[in-house]
Design a protein around this motif. Structure first.
Motif, PDB file in Angstrom:
ATOM      1  N   LEU A  25       0.827  -1.209   0.000  1.00 14.14           N
ATOM      2  CA  LEU A  25       0.000   0.000   0.000  1.00 14.14           C
ATOM      3  C   LEU A  25       0.859   1.256   0.000  1.00 14.14           C
ATOM      4  N   THR A  26       1.991   1.193   0.712  1.00  8.40           N
ATOM      5  CA  THR A  26       2.957   2.290   0.704  1.00  8.40           C
ATOM      6  C   THR A  26       4.314   1.732   0.309  1.00  8.40           C
ATOM      7  N   VAL A  27       4.902   2.284  -0.758  1.00  9.72           N
ATOM      8  CA  VAL A  27       6.235   1.855  -1.174  1.00  9.72           C
ATOM      9  C   VAL A  27       7.243   2.932  -0.786  1.00  9.72           C
ATOM     10  N   LEU A  28       8.494   2.522  -0.642  1.00 10.06           N
ATOM     11  CA  LEU A  28       9.566   3.441  -0.279  1.00 10.06           C
ATOM     12  C   LEU A  28      10.566   3.529  -1.420  1.00 10.06           C
ATOM     13  N   PHE A  29      10.729   4.713  -1.970  1.00  5.17           N
ATOM     14  CA  PHE A  29      11.679   4.917  -3.057  1.00  5.17           C
ATOM     15  C   PHE A  29      13.096   5.027  -2.499  1.00  5.17           C
ATOM     16  N   ARG A  30      13.983   4.206  -3.041  1.00  4.66           N
ATOM     17  CA  ARG A  30      15.401   4.303  -2.715  1.00  4.66           C
ATOM     18  C   ARG A  30      16.056   5.367  -3.599  1.00  4.66           C
ATOM     19  N   LYS A  31      17.281   5.719  -3.261  1.00  3.99           N
ATOM     20  CA  LYS A  31      18.011   6.677  -4.091  1.00  3.99           C
ATOM     21  C   LYS A  31      18.109   6.168  -5.522  1.00  3.99           C
ATOM     22  N   ARG A  32      18.349   4.885  -5.694  1.00  4.83           N
ATOM     23  CA  ARG A  32      18.494   4.352  -7.048  1.00  4.83           C
ATOM     24  C   ARG A  32      17.181   4.415  -7.822  1.00  4.83           C
ATOM     25  N   ASP A  33      16.045   4.334  -7.117  1.00  4.58           N
ATOM     26  CA  ASP A  33      14.746   4.468  -7.788  1.00  4.58           C
ATOM     27  C   ASP A  33      14.528   5.896  -8.270  1.00  4.58           C
ATOM     28  N   ILE A  34      14.910   6.860  -7.441  1.00  2.00           N
ATOM     29  CA  ILE A  34      14.792   8.260  -7.849  1.00  2.00           C
ATOM     30  C   ILE A  34      15.743   8.547  -9.013  1.00  2.00           C
ATOM     31  N   GLU A  35      16.949   7.993  -8.955  1.00  4.83           N
ATOM     32  CA  GLU A  35      17.903   8.193 -10.049  1.00  4.83           C
ATOM     33  C   GLU A  35      17.359   7.621 -11.355  1.00  4.83           C
ATOM     34  N   HIS A  36      16.712   6.472 -11.286  1.00  4.61           N
ATOM     35  CA  HIS A  36      16.102   5.879 -12.482  1.00  4.61           C
ATOM     36  C   HIS A  36      14.980   6.774 -13.009  1.00  4.61           C
ATOM     37  N   MET A  37      14.184   7.314 -12.104  1.00  2.00           N
ATOM     38  CA  MET A  37      13.111   8.227 -12.490  1.00  2.00           C
ATOM     39  C   MET A  37      13.680   9.469 -13.177  1.00  2.00           C
ATOM     40  N   VAL A  38      14.744  10.007 -12.598  1.00  2.00           N
ATOM     41  CA  VAL A  38      15.386  11.195 -13.164  1.00  2.00           C
ATOM     42  C   VAL A  38      15.903  10.912 -14.567  1.00  2.00           C
ATOM     43  N   GLU A  39      16.501   9.746 -14.768  1.00  3.95           N
ATOM     44  CA  GLU A  39      16.990   9.371 -16.095  1.00  3.95           C
ATOM     45  C   GLU A  39      15.855   9.348 -17.105  1.00  3.95           C
ATOM     46  N   ARG A  40      14.725   8.791 -16.726  1.00  3.51           N
ATOM     47  CA  ARG A  40      13.585   8.729 -17.636  1.00  3.51           C
ATOM     48  C   ARG A  40      13.042  10.121 -17.952  1.00  3.51           C
ATOM     49  N   LEU A  41      12.977  10.964 -16.937  1.00  7.63           N
ATOM     50  CA  LEU A  41      12.473  12.323 -17.150  1.00  7.63           C
ATOM     51  C   LEU A  41      13.401  13.120 -18.068  1.00  7.63           C
ATOM     52  N   ARG A  42      14.683  13.020 -17.830  1.00  4.34           N
ATOM     53  CA  ARG A  42      15.633  13.746 -18.671  1.00  4.34           C
ATOM     54  C   ARG A  42      15.623  13.219 -20.097  1.00  4.34           C
ATOM     55  N   ALA A  43      15.480  11.912 -20.248  1.00  6.73           N
ATOM     56  CA  ALA A  43      15.435  11.320 -21.584  1.00  6.73           C
ATOM     57  C   ALA A  43      14.226  11.820 -22.367  1.00  6.73           C
ATOM     58  N   ALA A  44      13.151  12.165 -21.636  1.00  4.99           N
ATOM     59  CA  ALA A  44      11.938  12.671 -22.270  1.00  4.99           C
ATOM     60  C   ALA A  44      12.004  14.182 -22.515  1.00  4.99           C
ATOM     61  N   GLY A  45      13.114  14.806 -22.119  1.00  8.93           N
ATOM     62  CA  GLY A  45      13.308  16.228 -22.382  1.00  8.93           C
ATOM     63  C   GLY A  45      12.929  17.152 -21.244  1.00  8.93           C
ATOM     64  N   TYR A  46      12.691  16.607 -20.056  1.00  8.88           N
ATOM     65  CA  TYR A  46      12.323  17.424 -18.907  1.00  8.88           C
ATOM     66  C   TYR A  46      13.550  17.756 -18.067  1.00  8.88           C
ATOM     67  N   PHE A  47      13.439  18.845 -17.287  1.00  8.46           N
ATOM     68  CA  PHE A  47      14.564  19.269 -16.444  1.00  8.46           C
ATOM     69  C   PHE A  47      14.287  18.937 -14.984  1.00  8.46           C
ATOM     70  N   ILE A  48      15.257  18.278 -14.353  1.00  8.03           N
ATOM     71  CA  ILE A  48      15.203  18.016 -12.921  1.00  8.03           C
ATOM     72  C   ILE A  48      16.622  17.865 -12.407  1.00  8.03           C
ATOM     73  N   ASP A  49      16.897  18.455 -11.248  1.00  4.81           N
ATOM     74  CA  ASP A  49      18.206  18.364 -10.612  1.00  4.81           C
ATOM     75  C   ASP A  49      17.960  18.044  -9.139  1.00  4.81           C
ATOM     76  N   VAL A  50      18.598  16.999  -8.608  1.00  5.23           N
ATOM     77  CA  VAL A  50      18.295  16.515  -7.266  1.00  5.23           C
ATOM     78  C   VAL A  50      19.503  16.622  -6.338  1.00  5.23           C
ATOM     79  N   ASP A  51      19.275  17.182  -5.155  1.00  3.80           N
ATOM     80  CA  ASP A  51      20.266  17.207  -4.086  1.00  3.80           C
ATOM     81  C   ASP A  51      19.907  16.092  -3.104  1.00  3.80           C
ATOM     82  N   TYR A  52      20.762  15.075  -3.012  1.00  3.59           N
ATOM     83  CA  TYR A  52      20.489  13.930  -2.139  1.00  3.59           C
ATOM     84  C   TYR A  52      21.133  14.077  -0.749  1.00  3.59           C
ATOM     85  N   THR A  53      21.607  15.278  -0.426  1.00  2.28           N
ATOM     86  CA  THR A  53      22.253  15.494   0.865  1.00  2.28           C
ATOM     87  C   THR A  53      21.298  15.152   2.007  1.00  2.28           C
ATOM     88  N   VAL A  54      21.796  14.374   2.947  1.00  4.21           N
ATOM     89  CA  VAL A  54      21.005  13.981   4.116  1.00  4.21           C
ATOM     90  C   VAL A  54      21.398  14.851   5.299  1.00  4.21           C
TER      91      VAL A  54
END
Length: 284
Positions: A215-244
């Motif tokens: 019911l609730t999933v937890l995105f890992r850093k690698r899942d967000i990185e995969h999402m970012v790759e897909r978004l950038r490949a589609a021509g969208y802009f996103i930049d992520v700071d993973y600092t904890v």
């Protein structure tokens, strides 16, 4: 200017957070949400706190500020919200003169998943202006409410909106893959130059193991990185700071049954999670 990032203790000291907190009447909204959701998730009603370190407050203020500073909150700008529940954002955006389409899961599906019983589901326009953030007549004129399945977005939404948003909703779509696909799909709802701001769960414990197909999933850093790759490949802009962050308050982990004070990080299953905010721009 804000960028995609994890929820951090230091943000609660920023002027942008204070301004958004006041605009959203965030304390009242949080009290209503938590105190009407006293099940196994909390031991006692949440009282007014001198200082509130709660990740839900951060999500609302982060979304509001990210859109404000990008010029989205102006008269006649069109916004589309997903899984809006009873959050204060819809009313705040309408108070700026934005035309808002607020959506949530249909009633029976929401009831089956427990959102109705825990006061986290909207069924009427009036519930979306519960804190009186927007003038009632202006709200009625600018806001419409619809049921929407985030896994099957209506083609009628395509390129109709200047901004989209959701607050911790797409981790409830059934899997990490479905949540990722939603983020990619909802970009089609934006006009060229539009911006999407969404928050979700971020697994602080592991980049290998996580909760998926629940019911609730937890995105890992690698899942967000995969999402970012897909978004950038589609021509969208996103930049992520993973600092904890490593502040004393955000280092505290709220354990079940949750006290909600502080509540920047919490235990879900065997993992510690917090919120991550994503800001995605449609350039063309």
């Amino acid at each position: 200017m804000l960028q995609s990032q994890l929820c951090k203790e230091q943000d609660f000291q920023r002027q942008w957070y204070a301004d958004a907190f006041m605009k959203l009447k965030a304390e009242d909204a949080l009290l209503s949400l938590v105190n009407n959701n006293i099940t196994d998730q909390a031991t006692a009603p949440l009282e007014r706190l001198a200082y509130r370190f709660h990740r839900k407050l951060w999500e609302w203020c982060y979304i509001y500020e990210a859109l404000r500073e990008r010029g989205a909150l102006q008269p006649n700008k069109k916004g589309l919200g997903f899984g809006v529940g009873t959050e204060p954002l819809t009313a705040a955006f309408a108070s700026h003169g934005c035309r808002i389409t607020a959506t949530d899961l249909d009633f029976e599906a929401a009831k089956a998943q427990g959102w109705v019983a825990t006061n986290q589901h909207a069924v009427s326009l009036q519930e979306l202006n519960g804190e009186g953030i927007c003038d009632p007549d202006q709200f009625a004129n600018l806001v419409t409410f619809e049921y929407a399945d985030m896994n099957h977005l209506s083609p009628s939404y395509e390129e109709q909106f200047d901004f989209t948003w959701s607050s911790c909703s797409f981790e409830h779509l059934g899997s990490i893959a479905l949540g990722t696909q939603f983020i990619v799909n909802q970009m089609k709802c934006l006009k060229p130059g539009g911006v999407a701001v969404h928050t979700t769960e971020f697994n602080l414990s592991s980049n290998e193991h996580t909760l998926d197909h629940t019911l609730t999933v937890l995105f890992r850093k690698r899942d967000i990185e995969h999402m970012v790759e897909r978004l950038r490949a589609a021509g969208y802009f996103i930049d992520v700071d993973y600092t904890v962050g490593i502040g004393p308050i955000e280092s505290f982990i709220d354990m079940p049954p949750y006290t909600h004070h502080p509540h920047l990080r919490l235990q879900l299953g065997q993992f510690v999670t917090t919120s991550i905010g994503l800001i995605i721009q449609k350039i063309h």
